[in-house]
Motif scaffolding. Structure first.
Motif, mmCIF file in Angstrom:
data_model
loop_
_atom_site.group_PDB
_atom_site.id
_atom_site.type_symbol
_atom_site.label_atom_id
_atom_site.label_comp_id
_atom_site.label_asym_id
_atom_site.label_seq_id
_atom_site.Cartn_x
_atom_site.Cartn_y
_atom_site.Cartn_z
ATOM 1 N N LEU A 1 4.803 -3.573 3.094
ATOM 2 C CA LEU A 1 3.338 -3.618 3.180
ATOM 3 C C LEU A 1 2.783 -2.198 3.261
ATOM 4 N N ILE A 2 3.358 -1.374 4.148
ATOM 5 C CA ILE A 2 2.963 0.033 4.274
ATOM 6 C C ILE A 2 4.127 0.894 3.809
ATOM 7 N N ASN A 3 3.887 1.757 2.830
ATOM 8 C CA ASN A 3 4.909 2.623 2.263
ATOM 9 C C ASN A 3 4.441 4.077 2.321
ATOM 10 N N ALA A 4 5.337 4.949 2.783
ATOM 11 C CA ALA A 4 5.051 6.387 2.778
ATOM 12 C C ALA A 4 6.318 7.093 2.305
ATOM 13 N N TYR A 5 6.214 7.807 1.203
ATOM 14 C CA TYR A 5 7.364 8.510 0.626
ATOM 15 C C TYR A 5 6.996 9.978 0.436
ATOM 16 N N HIS B 1 11.216 0.458 9.045
ATOM 17 C CA HIS B 1 12.400 1.080 8.456
ATOM 18 C C HIS B 1 12.084 2.542 8.153
ATOM 19 N N LEU B 2 12.793 3.434 8.831
ATOM 20 C CA LEU B 2 12.659 4.873 8.586
ATOM 21 C C LEU B 2 13.943 5.377 7.961
ATOM 22 N N TYR B 3 13.817 6.025 6.804
ATOM 23 C CA TYR B 3 14.989 6.483 6.058
ATOM 24 C C TYR B 3 14.824 7.959 5.708
ATOM 25 N N GLN B 4 15.844 8.759 6.058
ATOM 26 C CA GLN B 4 15.862 10.197 5.786
ATOM 27 C C GLN B 4 14.611 10.890 6.343
ATOM 28 N N CYS B 5 14.299 10.558 7.586
ATOM 29 C CA CYS B 5 13.145 11.165 8.262
ATOM 30 C C CYS B 5 13.620 12.020 9.436
ATOM 31 N N ASN B 6 12.845 13.046 9.752
ATOM 32 C CA ASN B 6 13.151 13.943 10.867
ATOM 33 C C ASN B 6 11.915 14.117 11.742
ATOM 34 N N ASN B 7 12.152 14.292 13.030
ATOM 35 C CA ASN B 7 11.066 14.499 13.987
ATOM 36 C C ASN B 7 10.114 13.297 13.979
ATOM 37 N N VAL B 8 10.605 12.210 14.539
ATOM 38 C CA VAL B 8 9.862 10.948 14.548
ATOM 39 C C VAL B 8 9.507 10.575 15.984
ATOM 40 N N THR B 9 8.264 10.174 16.202
ATOM 41 C CA THR B 9 7.825 9.669 17.497
ATOM 42 C C THR B 9 7.287 8.258 17.320
ATOM 43 N N ILE B 10 7.894 7.315 18.041
ATOM 44 C CA ILE B 10 7.380 5.946 18.089
ATOM 45 C C ILE B 10 7.052 5.673 19.550
ATOM 46 N N ASP B 11 5.782 5.517 19.852
ATOM 47 C CA ASP B 11 5.352 5.479 21.252
ATOM 48 C C ASP B 11 4.337 4.362 21.487
ATOM 49 N N SER B 12 4.536 3.657 22.583
ATOM 50 C CA SER B 12 3.564 2.662 23.062
ATOM 51 C C SER B 12 3.237 1.604 22.011
ATOM 52 N N LEU C 1 0.859 -1.187 0.000
ATOM 53 C CA LEU C 1 0.000 0.000 0.000
ATOM 54 C C LEU C 1 0.894 1.236 0.000
ATOM 55 N N PHE C 2 0.456 2.271 -0.729
ATOM 56 C CA PHE C 2 1.271 3.471 -0.886
ATOM 57 C C PHE C 2 0.470 4.690 -0.418
ATOM 58 N N ARG D 1 9.499 -5.789 3.780
ATOM 59 C CA ARG D 1 9.442 -5.183 5.105
ATOM 60 C C ARG D 1 7.983 -4.941 5.487
ATOM 61 N N LEU D 2 7.756 -4.674 6.745
ATOM 62 C CA LEU D 2 6.396 -4.365 7.184
ATOM 63 C C LEU D 2 6.066 -2.904 6.892
ATOM 64 N N ILE D 3 6.988 -1.986 7.261
ATOM 65 C CA ILE D 3 6.754 -0.546 7.104
ATOM 66 C C ILE D 3 8.024 0.096 6.563
ATOM 67 N N PHE D 4 7.882 0.926 5.528
ATOM 68 C CA PHE D 4 9.010 1.714 5.016
ATOM 69 C C PHE D 4 8.546 3.161 4.860
ATOM 70 N N ILE D 5 9.181 4.053 5.626
ATOM 71 C CA ILE D 5 8.838 5.475 5.619
ATOM 72 C C ILE D 5 10.075 6.241 5.180
ATOM 73 N N TRP D 6 9.953 6.983 4.080
ATOM 74 C CA TRP D 6 11.123 7.579 3.414
ATOM 75 C C TRP D 6 10.881 9.069 3.186
#
Length: 417
Positions: free
Chosen positions: A112-116, A189-200, A69-70, A163-168
């Protein structure tokens, strides 16, 4: 003046309403029949949210089977209670596209989950994203074992798995209160990202009956300003891996770079290969804090892999207030897996400076091992206020500038003389 204010409020209400829009995947034909592929319907939901100016794609209770999914600008994902987004175990459902894996730029299979380039992207729960990875894991071990019989090694990329999640290239990312399970390959997998919160978040992959190879919990790859809090992570590889590039010219390539300003706090680390690893594909790591965490495993708390084929600089690392059971507290060793200088005449070396580990109370196999490659520069390592009950009192250290203060192992002081 009053008319302008009214117009401003009216426009603000419209914008906020657009932002608040929710798009239910079942409205666009997605089925909770876990055997029926809903990729087209879920992607249509994402596309409609994008066309409407943005919104949240909502997956309700039930199991929804999907390929890649994109997500697009101003779209987000929300999984309600009892919702499962389940990945297809057919690699053909994940297109081969320009991507990034293991510290290099290459074409690879979509996650599976892609955000670019989707700023303000979020994945929120309390539902689950499940990679359904069993078929991929079995294929990997079968391939590895077949090569072993003829005296050859396999790489992670030879068996194709998503991968399960790729955020670029996304800024202001939130992954919160979601379960991430059974990825075919890396989990997040987070690549070239800024200001990231992974919580709970609750992130898991199994060790048995079939081990889930290379299912890192969180991979931070050329990322800055990341907060990982209140998570449980247990995967059959590194729980958190800090990446950024590899190879003798990695520090010169624009697609590579630093991982900086990372806080890992109030997390629990279950079984894994290491709680936090730096180095297998890292060139520059600065300002990393690991604090107020619990370990429930037999692996290193802090694992630094020193590649002899890559220039590496790791500095300003702080580990504090750690309790539980682990393998070792600190592990620094050469990492020569898939060593490759190619035709380069470079002579890479690593530099580690200002590593502070304090207020640790654990049961462990040993205090640790500190030994880099021949030309690595390692200094400014300080261990203080540590109480350990260890199976072995052996502590390997090859460097003068490793200082210990109030370090007690099995009741015996290990303080620097």
């Amino acid at each position: 003046m009053r008319f302008s204010l009214i117009i401003s409020i009216f426009l603000s209400l419209i914008i906020n309403n657009v932002r608040a829009q929710e798009f239910l995947v079942t409205t666009y034909g997605a089925s909770s029949d876990s055997t029926a592929l809903s990729t087209i319907a879920i992607q249509k939901t994402i596309d409609e949210a994008f066309k409407s100016g943005g919104g949240t794609v909502v997956i309700p209770q039930g199991t929804f089977l999907s390929g890649a999914l994109f997500f697009k600008s101003k779209t987000k994902l929300k999984l309600l209670k009892g919702a499962v987004l389940k990945g297809s175990d057919d690699i053909r459902k994940y297109p081969l596209i320009p991507s990034r894996m293991e510290g290099v730029k290459l074409d690879y299979y979509a996650a599976l989950i892609n955000a670019y380039n989707v700023d303000d992207f979020s994945i929120t729960g309390p539902g689950e994203v499940n990679g359904n990875g069993l078929r991929f894991w079995k294929a990997f071990w079968q391939h590895r074992d077949s090569l072993k019989k003829v005296g050859k090694e396999t790489t992670n990329l030879e068996v194709h798995r998503p991968r399960l999640i790729f955020i670029w290239k996304c800024d202001n990312v939130v992954v919160k209160n979601v379960k991430l399970r059974n990825s075919g390959f890396w989990t997040t997998h987070l690549y070239q990202c800024n200001n990231v919160t992974i919580d709970s978040c609750d992130i898991r992959s199994p060790f048995n009956p079939v081990a889930a190879p290379s299912t890192d919990g969180i991979d931070l790859d050329v990322c800055k300003k990341v907060s990982i809090t209140n998570c449980y992570i247990s995967v059959n590889d590194d729980a958190i891996a800090i990446k950024g590039g590899k190879g003798p010219t990695a520090h010169k390539l624009p697609e590579n770079g630093a991982v900086e300003d990372i806080i890992i706090e109030n997390c629990t680390f279950g079984p894994a290969h290491a709680s936090v690893t730096i180095g297998s594909e890292s060139i520059f790591v600065k300002n990393l804090i690991i604090r107020n965490c619990r370990v429930e495993n037999d692996c290193p708390i802090l694992n630094l892999k020193m590649r002899p084929d890559t220039y590496q600089v790791f500095e300003n690392i702080k580990v504090e207030n750690i309790t539980g059971t682990c393998g070792s507290i600190i592990n620094i060793k050469p990492w020569k897996q898939f060593f490759n200088l190619g035709s380069s005449k470079e002579k890479p070396f690593g530099k580690i400076t200002n590593v502070q580990i304090s207020n640790v109370n654990v049961n462990c196999k040993s205090l640790g091992h500190i030994e880099g490659n021949q030309h690595d520069l390692i200094s400014g390592i300080r261990l203080s206020d540590i109480t350990a009950t260890a199976k072995s009192t052996l502590f390997v250290n090859k460097y003068k500038d490793v200082k210990m203060e109030n370090v007690i192992v099995n009741g015996v002081s290990f303080d620097s003389k």
